[in-house]
Design a protein around this motif. Structure first.
Motif, PDB file in Angstrom:
ATOM      1  N   THR A   1     -11.688 -58.434 -35.834  1.00  0.00           N
ATOM      2  CA  THR A   1     -10.540 -59.295 -35.721  1.00  0.00           C
ATOM      3  C   THR A   1     -10.029 -59.961 -36.525  1.00  0.00           C
ATOM      4  O   THR A   1      -9.146 -60.430 -36.290  1.00  0.00           O
ATOM      5  CB  THR A   1     -11.295 -59.344 -34.017  1.00  0.00           C
ATOM      6  N   ASP A   2     -11.053 -61.004 -38.050  1.00  0.00           N
ATOM      7  CA  ASP A   2     -10.423 -61.757 -38.240  1.00  0.00           C
ATOM      8  C   ASP A   2     -10.252 -60.894 -40.039  1.00  0.00           C
ATOM      9  O   ASP A   2      -9.020 -61.517 -40.469  1.00  0.00           O
ATOM     10  CB  ASP A   2     -11.083 -62.787 -37.912  1.00  0.00           C
ATOM     11  N   TRP A   3     -11.460 -60.859 -40.735  1.00  0.00           N
ATOM     12  CA  TRP A   3     -12.424 -60.554 -42.305  1.00  0.00           C
ATOM     13  C   TRP A   3     -10.824 -59.465 -42.161  1.00  0.00           C
ATOM     14  O   TRP A   3     -10.537 -59.349 -43.452  1.00  0.00           O
ATOM     15  CB  TRP A   3     -12.873 -60.388 -42.466  1.00  0.00           C
ATOM     16  N   HIS A   4     -10.493 -58.395 -41.977  1.00  0.00           N
ATOM     17  CA  HIS A   4     -10.159 -57.629 -42.073  1.00  0.00           C
ATOM     18  C   HIS A   4      -8.657 -57.922 -41.760  1.00  0.00           C
ATOM     19  O   HIS A   4      -7.906 -57.138 -43.230  1.00  0.00           O
ATOM     20  CB  HIS A   4     -10.215 -55.974 -41.111  1.00  0.00           C
ATOM     21  N   PRO A   5      -8.258 -58.521 -40.809  1.00  0.00           N
ATOM     22  CA  PRO A   5      -6.514 -58.896 -40.693  1.00  0.00           C
ATOM     23  C   PRO A   5      -5.883 -59.404 -41.750  1.00  0.00           C
ATOM     24  O   PRO A   5      -4.791 -58.971 -42.417  1.00  0.00           O
ATOM     25  CB  PRO A   5      -6.106 -59.087 -39.302  1.00  0.00           C
ATOM     26  N   LYS A   6      -6.825 -60.598 -42.455  1.00  0.00           N
ATOM     27  CA  LYS A   6      -6.451 -61.437 -43.265  1.00  0.00           C
ATOM     28  C   LYS A   6      -6.850 -60.905 -44.738  1.00  0.00           C
ATOM     29  O   LYS A   6      -5.856 -60.708 -45.585  1.00  0.00           O
ATOM     30  CB  LYS A   6      -7.243 -62.469 -43.552  1.00  0.00           C
ATOM     31  N   MET A   7      -7.471 -59.772 -44.615  1.00  0.00           N
ATOM     32  CA  MET A   7      -7.765 -59.349 -46.091  1.00  0.00           C
ATOM     33  C   MET A   7      -6.652 -58.262 -46.195  1.00  0.00           C
ATOM     34  O   MET A   7      -5.899 -58.494 -47.345  1.00  0.00           O
ATOM     35  CB  MET A   7      -8.744 -58.197 -46.026  1.00  0.00           C
ATOM     36  N   PHE A   8      -6.386 -57.305 -45.307  1.00  0.00           N
ATOM     37  CA  PHE A   8      -5.620 -56.600 -45.169  1.00  0.00           C
ATOM     38  C   PHE A   8      -4.174 -57.222 -46.117  1.00  0.00           C
ATOM     39  O   PHE A   8      -3.405 -57.024 -46.722  1.00  0.00           O
ATOM     40  CB  PHE A   8      -5.384 -55.614 -44.795  1.00  0.00           C
ATOM     41  N   ALA A   9      -3.230 -58.449 -45.609  1.00  0.00           N
ATOM     42  CA  ALA A   9      -2.420 -59.421 -45.381  1.00  0.00           C
ATOM     43  C   ALA A   9      -2.213 -59.806 -47.068  1.00  0.00           C
ATOM     44  O   ALA A   9      -1.332 -59.877 -47.463  1.00  0.00           O
ATOM     45  CB  ALA A   9      -2.512 -60.005 -44.204  1.00  0.00           C
ATOM     46  N   ARG A  10      -3.459 -59.898 -47.052  1.00  0.00           N
ATOM     47  CA  ARG A  10      -3.509 -60.937 -48.666  1.00  0.00           C
ATOM     48  C   ARG A  10      -3.531 -59.478 -49.841  1.00  0.00           C
ATOM     49  O   ARG A  10      -3.059 -59.916 -50.880  1.00  0.00           O
ATOM     50  CB  ARG A  10      -4.708 -61.431 -48.167  1.00  0.00           C
ATOM     51  N   ILE A  11      -4.012 -58.543 -49.363  1.00  0.00           N
ATOM     52  CA  ILE A  11      -3.951 -57.331 -50.502  1.00  0.00           C
ATOM     53  C   ILE A  11      -2.500 -56.780 -50.595  1.00  0.00           C
ATOM     54  O   ILE A  11      -2.086 -57.355 -51.943  1.00  0.00           O
ATOM     55  CB  ILE A  11      -5.179 -56.190 -50.225  1.00  0.00           C
ATOM     56  N   LYS A  12      -1.946 -56.516 -50.008  1.00  0.00           N
ATOM     57  CA  LYS A  12      -0.457 -56.365 -49.851  1.00  0.00           C
ATOM     58  C   LYS A  12       0.475 -57.336 -50.866  1.00  0.00           C
ATOM     59  O   LYS A  12       1.019 -57.261 -51.241  1.00  0.00           O
ATOM     60  CB  LYS A  12      -0.022 -56.076 -48.311  1.00  0.00           C
ATOM     61  N   ALA A  13       0.047 -58.630 -50.289  1.00  0.00           N
ATOM     62  CA  ALA A  13       0.369 -60.023 -51.161  1.00  0.00           C
ATOM     63  C   ALA A  13       0.761 -59.981 -52.229  1.00  0.00           C
ATOM     64  O   ALA A  13       1.606 -59.979 -53.003  1.00  0.00           O
ATOM     65  CB  ALA A  13       0.674 -60.931 -49.998  1.00  0.00           C
ATOM     66  N   ALA A  14      -0.870 -60.050 -52.668  1.00  0.00           N
ATOM     67  CA  ALA A  14      -1.346 -59.741 -54.055  1.00  0.00           C
ATOM     68  C   ALA A  14      -0.817 -58.835 -54.909  1.00  0.00           C
ATOM     69  O   ALA A  14      -0.354 -58.082 -56.215  1.00  0.00           O
ATOM     70  CB  ALA A  14      -2.304 -59.768 -54.123  1.00  0.00           C
ATOM     71  N   LEU A  15      -0.870 -57.624 -53.909  1.00  0.00           N
ATOM     72  CA  LEU A  15       0.144 -56.148 -54.154  1.00  0.00           C
ATOM     73  C   LEU A  15       1.637 -56.688 -54.651  1.00  0.00           C
ATOM     74  O   LEU A  15       1.941 -56.075 -56.032  1.00  0.00           O
ATOM     75  CB  LEU A  15       0.189 -54.842 -53.974  1.00  0.00           C
ATOM     76  N   LYS A  16       2.615 -57.244 -53.497  1.00  0.00           N
ATOM     77  CA  LYS A  16       3.380 -57.553 -54.901  1.00  0.00           C
ATOM     78  C   LYS A  16       3.723 -58.241 -55.666  1.00  0.00           C
ATOM     79  O   LYS A  16       4.907 -58.125 -56.239  1.00  0.00           O
ATOM     80  CB  LYS A  16       4.468 -58.140 -53.409  1.00  0.00           C
ATOM     81  N   VAL A  17       3.100 -59.148 -56.507  1.00  0.00           N
ATOM     82  CA  VAL A  17       3.393 -59.915 -57.017  1.00  0.00           C
ATOM     83  C   VAL A  17       2.625 -58.740 -58.670  1.00  0.00           C
ATOM     84  O   VAL A  17       3.518 -59.310 -59.366  1.00  0.00           O
ATOM     85  CB  VAL A  17       2.407 -61.106 -56.757  1.00  0.00           C
ATOM     86  N   ILE A  18       2.141 -58.548 -58.201  1.00  0.00           N
ATOM     87  CA  ILE A  18       1.978 -57.353 -59.417  1.00  0.00           C
ATOM     88  C   ILE A  18       3.056 -56.470 -59.873  1.00  0.00           C
ATOM     89  O   ILE A  18       3.544 -55.964 -60.754  1.00  0.00           O
ATOM     90  CB  ILE A  18       0.621 -56.741 -59.393  1.00  0.00           C
ATOM     91  N   GLU A  19       3.344 -55.649 -58.664  1.00  0.00           N
ATOM     92  CA  GLU A  19       3.994 -55.234 -58.732  1.00  0.00           C
ATOM     93  C   GLU A  19       5.546 -55.965 -59.360  1.00  0.00           C
ATOM     94  O   GLU A  19       6.374 -54.821 -60.701  1.00  0.00           O
ATOM     95  CB  GLU A  19       4.922 -54.551 -57.721  1.00  0.00           C
ATOM     96  N   GLN A  20       5.950 -56.705 -59.374  1.00  0.00           N
ATOM     97  CA  GLN A  20       6.644 -57.252 -59.731  1.00  0.00           C
ATOM     98  C   GLN A  20       6.934 -57.593 -61.295  1.00  0.00           C
ATOM     99  O   GLN A  20       7.604 -57.954 -62.066  1.00  0.00           O
ATOM    100  CB  GLN A  20       6.870 -58.763 -58.782  1.00  0.00           C
TER     101      GLN A  20
END
Length: 581
Positions: free
Chosen positions: A444-463
């Motif tokens: 309920t907390d760890w997974h949503p935060k982890m998923f959102a932060r992984i997506k944000a980190a991947l966007k930085v890597i792509e750019q």
């Protein structure tokens, strides 16, 4: 735990090793015999005997802790001798590190038929998906393949729960396919090293010329791949000396049973020497160990208290914590140091159970991230957590270089992607903006935060790095098998951080080579019977290694259901009931 440097005055046996002719030696050294001091001084002696020769002397062992200890001891010995030139002519490393640096890194691609330099795999590389060995239900990732040699021929197998299972001959094709990418595991690296020396004899001759003298520490752990490589070097002219203790051979499941060390002593031209003086443990512990191993080792230490020694006690299944609490009280009453003591077991599962560690939940990449979280927050192992994070990100980037994990885990000065490495380090270390804290509810907390932060980190890597993230991120990072409980409850986290309240719990394999103030060895019925029967079996030797870690106090704990049946056998070995002298 890193061993402390201790440059003691040498015994007659140690001095005999140091002063022996510059020829092959086989040194059988008992536990606690001061192998570090002996090996390092022998290293200096050999180097000085060859001071006018261009070749180098190598001192090799099997763990980074041992290598660090040797390096510290060597540097300490060199300072007053002012032999600055000798440092560059001496190499101290692990066996795998030595052969990787001298063979695989510069030349491995030649035999692997790879277009790039060979690199060590970490298991998280995305391109490994689908590369397998075995067949049917026995199919496993190719990285699980291990190699051993029988009658000079390579055989492949895998290990599960300390049991070995043969792999079919077709495994070689899968290994060669993997080799073309340049990737290798520690086990397969040994296979490629041997092939390289056989198929490229000019490299063998060059290596033997460069290292005319090699000393191998912990030689009871030499398995058949390293044995084959050493035999090639010996045939090419390298003088190899071995130092170890066959009674401390506890890696038979990894094809290392101590037999090579035993046989080496009987080889023509090899001088056998022994070191039988134990500097670590008090007489009661040394005497019990000698009876178990059928030896006559001598103890030189005086007990700090009369009540120090080696004892037998019982525990009821399900009440192991009472046993550990009693041992902690005993450590305190005997004026021993809890931070330098440990509870040891034969197997990892029992150790984790006694330590109260819970397995990381989730599946696939989510499980690896949960494991990284526990490594960071529970075990304070930031490097291990970083490796897991790197493996996950490498799997989430499509078209990434096959050696991306190797690039990111290499020393910073060699990394080809410093910006990405720094980003993932920050992600690993920072629970507020990166990998969420282990105390958060999982699903309920760890997974949503982890998923959102992984997506944000991947966007930085792509750019920044022009690497594409996977299109099915939700499936790759699903919350399957996560619960709404925290990965690590706050009370467990607090207890783990406080070293005064908690006693280290570990496996015997992890404690091998250490000196501990006090040891509690928690044995099952089978392990207890093997221990008291002596060092003729793997389980017996594991118990022997546990016993010989202790400097002042040793408790052997056996199930209460068999205590009365076992206590007479243990008493005959000098291991009496707790409370008796």
């Amino acid at each position: 735990m890193r061993a402390k440097t201790n440059m003691l005055v040498l015994s007659k046996e140690q001095q005999a090793v140091v002063d022996a002719p510059i020829s092959p030696l086989c040194i059988i050294a008992c536990a606690g015999s001061g192998k570090t001091t002996t090996a390092v001084r022998r290293l200096v002696k050999v180097r000085e005997a060859l001071r006018d020769f261009r070749g180098r002397v190598a001192l090799l062992s099997y763990s980074n802790v041992a290598v660090d200890t040797f390096q510290d001891s060597y540097d300490e010995l060199m300072r007053p001798l002012a032999l600055s030139r000798s440092r560059s002519l001496v190499e101290i490393d692990t066996l795998d590190g030595f052969f990787s640096r001298n063979l695989l890194a510069p030349h491995g691609h030649r035999v692997m038929k790879s277009a790039r330099a060979a690199f060590l795999l970490h298991g998280g590389e995305g391109y490994l998906a689908g590369q397998t060995c075995g067949f049917g239900r026995d199919t496993r990732p190719i990285t699980k393949a291990k190699v051993r040699y029988r009658n000079g021929t390579a055989e492949f197998y895998r290990t599960e729960n300390s049991n070995n299972f043969d792999l079919p001959p077709a495994t070689l094709g899968a290994i060669e396919k993997l080799g073309k990418s340049g990737g290798y595991t520690h086990d397969l690296g040994r296979y490629w090293c041997h092939r390289l020396l056989v198929e490229r004899p000019e490299l063998l001759r060059a290596l033997a010329r460069r290292y005319p003298q090699i000393i191998v520490d912990e030689a009871q752990d030499i398995g058949s791949p390293h044995q084959m490589i050493l035999e090639l070097l010996i045939a090419a002219g390298t003088v190899v000396s071995l130092i170890g203790d066959p009674d401390q051979s506890i890696y038979a499941f990894a094809d290392a049973d101590g037999q090579y060390l035993r046989d080496y002593a009987n080889r023509s031209g090899v001088t056998m020497l022994t070191i039988t003086q134990n500097r670590r443990s008090i007489p009661k512990i040394v005497n019990a160990a000698s009876k178990l191993a059928g030896r006559d080792d001598a103890a030189i230490r005086t007990p700090l208290q009369d009540t120090h020694g080696v004892y037998l006690t019982a525990y009821k299944k399900g009440e192991e914590q009472k046993l550990i609490d009693s041992f902690k009280l005993e450590i305190a009453s005997e004026s021993l140091v809890a931070d330098e003591s440990a509870v040891l077991t034969r197997g990892r599962e029992l150790a984790e159970s006694l330590a109260g560690k819970k397995e990381a939940l989730g599946v696939g990449l989510t499980q690896r991230l949960a494991h990284a979280t526990l490594l960071r927050d529970r075990d304070h192992d930031y490097e291990g957590a970083f490796r897991e994070v790197v493996a996950v990100f490498a799997s989430l980037l499509e078209g990434a270089p096959e050696d991306l994990v190797a690039q990111l885990t290499a020393p910073s000065r060699h990394s080809q992607r410093l910006a990405l490495k720094r980003q993932l380090w920050n992600f690993t270390r920072n629970p507020n903006d990166g990998l969420p804290a282990a105390t958060l509810p999982g699903s309920t907390d760890w997974h949503p935060k982890m998923f959102a932060r992984i997506k944000a980190a991947l966007k930085v890597i792509e750019q920044r790095d022009t690497l594409r993230s996977t299109a099915n991120l939700g499936n790759r990072l699903a919350k399957t098998k996560l619960t709404d409980e925290p990965l690590l409850p706050k009370q467990d986290l607090a207890k783990d951080i406080s070293s005064e309240l908690d006693l280290r719990v570990d496996t015997v394999h992890k404690a091998k080579g250490e000196s501990l103030d006090a040891v509690l060895y928690v044995a099952t019925n089978a392990h207890a019977k093997s221990l008291v029967a002596g060092t003729g079996t793997e389980d017996g030797r594991i118990g022997y290694v546990a016993l010989t870690r202790a400097k002042n106090l040793m408790w052997v704990a056996v199930p209460s259901t068999n205590f009365d049946k076992l206590k007479a056998d243990f008493a005959s070995k000098g291991i009496v009931e707790v409370g008796k002298k």
